[in-house]
Design a protein around this motif. Structure first.
Motif, PDB file in Angstrom:
ATOM      1  N   ASN A 159       0.806  -1.227   0.000  1.00 15.38           N
ATOM      2  CA  ASN A 159       0.000   0.000   0.000  1.00 15.38           C
ATOM      3  C   ASN A 159       0.840   1.279   0.000  1.00 15.38           C
ATOM      4  O   ASN A 159       0.345   2.347   0.326  1.00 15.38           O
ATOM      5  CB  ASN A 159      -0.924   0.020   1.217  1.00 15.38           C
ATOM      6  N   ARG A 160       2.114   1.181  -0.373  1.00 16.14           N
ATOM      7  CA  ARG A 160       2.990   2.352  -0.298  1.00 16.14           C
ATOM      8  C   ARG A 160       3.121   3.087  -1.629  1.00 16.14           C
ATOM      9  O   ARG A 160       3.385   4.284  -1.645  1.00 16.14           O
ATOM     10  CB  ARG A 160       4.383   1.942   0.207  1.00 16.14           C
ATOM     11  N   GLU A 164      -0.283   1.185  -6.133  1.00 20.36           N
ATOM     12  CA  GLU A 164      -0.918   0.192  -5.255  1.00 20.36           C
ATOM     13  C   GLU A 164      -2.209   0.732  -4.653  1.00 20.36           C
ATOM     14  O   GLU A 164      -3.202   0.002  -4.526  1.00 20.36           O
ATOM     15  CB  GLU A 164       0.055  -0.216  -4.147  1.00 20.36           C
ATOM     16  N   GLU A 165      -2.202   2.018  -4.289  1.00 16.90           N
ATOM     17  CA  GLU A 165      -3.412   2.625  -3.731  1.00 16.90           C
ATOM     18  C   GLU A 165      -4.539   2.612  -4.766  1.00 16.90           C
ATOM     19  O   GLU A 165      -5.700   2.321  -4.441  1.00 16.90           O
ATOM     20  CB  GLU A 165      -3.116   4.053  -3.285  1.00 16.90           C
ATOM     21  N   ARG A 168      -5.813  -1.033  -5.371  1.00 13.59           N
ATOM     22  CA  ARG A 168      -6.667  -1.510  -4.273  1.00 13.59           C
ATOM     23  C   ARG A 168      -8.071  -0.916  -4.374  1.00 13.59           C
ATOM     24  O   ARG A 168      -9.069  -1.597  -4.117  1.00 13.59           O
ATOM     25  CB  ARG A 168      -6.024  -1.171  -2.922  1.00 13.59           C
TER      26      ARG A 168
END
Length: 283
Positions: A159-160, A164-165, A168
């Motif tokens: 989530n970094r 990735e954010e 998701r």
């Protein structure tokens, strides 16, 4: 073990790529990737003891409280982790090279295309702590600051990276409203790590900007990733900073990287070209 190199924040995005892509050194050198579980940097006595025991010949300090909303909500914690920890490590590493990744968010975003001579003007708590930490680092001519922009890739926590954010959110079926008037210089963290290692090996300390060669809006970034992940049925909608309510966001913190480019063995890529040239890379 003849010598070692410390990389703090090894559980984060850039830190993990630095550990994974460390070069081979001529002498026997151990790469020590430090996570919070291995060494709590807020425990100053433990940090001093471990530093003096291992005596690293180079320190790359990536650990930080890097989520701006979390810094806004917990300013004392942000100062402790981002400024006071940096001050301690700079003191311990006074006689060896130290490399400190900083952020394009030290600028207020009114101009864009910032080079290293531009005047900083932080708008958020996170940015304020980065500016304070930069002053500490710049006080030692052996130490280096590398300002970077949005970094993407695959992090241990998943989530970094900015990618990735977004992934998701799309996996959860969300539609993302992305600003058409907020600009950054996004770059794969793998490329940032490569640049950091090259600068470390050159041992030419100073202040450098390391970011992607394209100025892209959040909306443009979303479009690029939506094309890459059609299987997620990505949904994006254009939005404007004028609609945003919250901690101040600088509109254009794109970076000019001409200074560092003269020292690197490769051209810093734009995000669009990098994605095209690496179709099979997990991103």
């Amino acid at each position: 073990m003849n010598s070692c190199i410390w990389i703090t924040g090894a559980g984060g995005l850039i830190g993990s790529y630095l550990v994974e892509n460390a070069p081979k050194f001529e002498e026997r050198t151990a790469i020590i990737g430090l996570t919070r579980a291995q060494l709590d940097l807020a425990d100053f006595n433990a940090v001093r003891q471990e530093f003096h025991r291992q005596n690293p010949r180079l320190l790359i300090h990536c650990a930080a409280l890097s989520k701006s909303p979390e810094c806004q909500a917990h300013p004392a914690l942000a100062r402790r982790l981002n400024v006071e920890v940096t001050c301690l490590l700079a003191e311990l590493a006074a006689d060896v090279p130290l490399i400190f990744p900083s952020s394009d968010l030290v600028f207020d975003g009114r101009a864009g295309n910032y080079d290293e001579s531009a005047v900083v003007n932080p708008l958020s708590i996170y940015a304020e702590t980065k500016v304070a930490a930069e002053k500490i680092i710049l006080a030692n001519p052996k130490h280096t600051i590398i300002r970077t922009s949005l970094n993407g890739g695959t992090s241990p926590a998943g989530n970094r990276g900015f990618n990735e954010e977004m992934r998701r959110a799309w996996q959860a079926g969300q539609s993302l409203r992305l600003f058409t008037d907020e600009f950054r210089s996004p770059i794969p963290a793998k490329v940032t790590a490569q640049a950091i290692w090259e600068l470390a090996l050159r041992n030419q300390p100073g202040l450098y900007h390391v970011a992607g060669s394209e100025r892209l809006s959040r909306w443009q970034i979303g479009q690029l990733l939506a094309v890459r992940w059609p299987q997620l049925n990505p949904k994006i909608e254009p939005a404007s900073l004028r609609e945003y309510h919250g901690a101040p966001r600088p509109p254009d913190t794109s970076l000019n990287c001409a200074k560092v480019q003269t020292l690197l063995s490769f051209p810093l890529p734009g995000l669009a070209s990098w994605l095209t040239e690496h179709p099979d890379e997990v991103f």
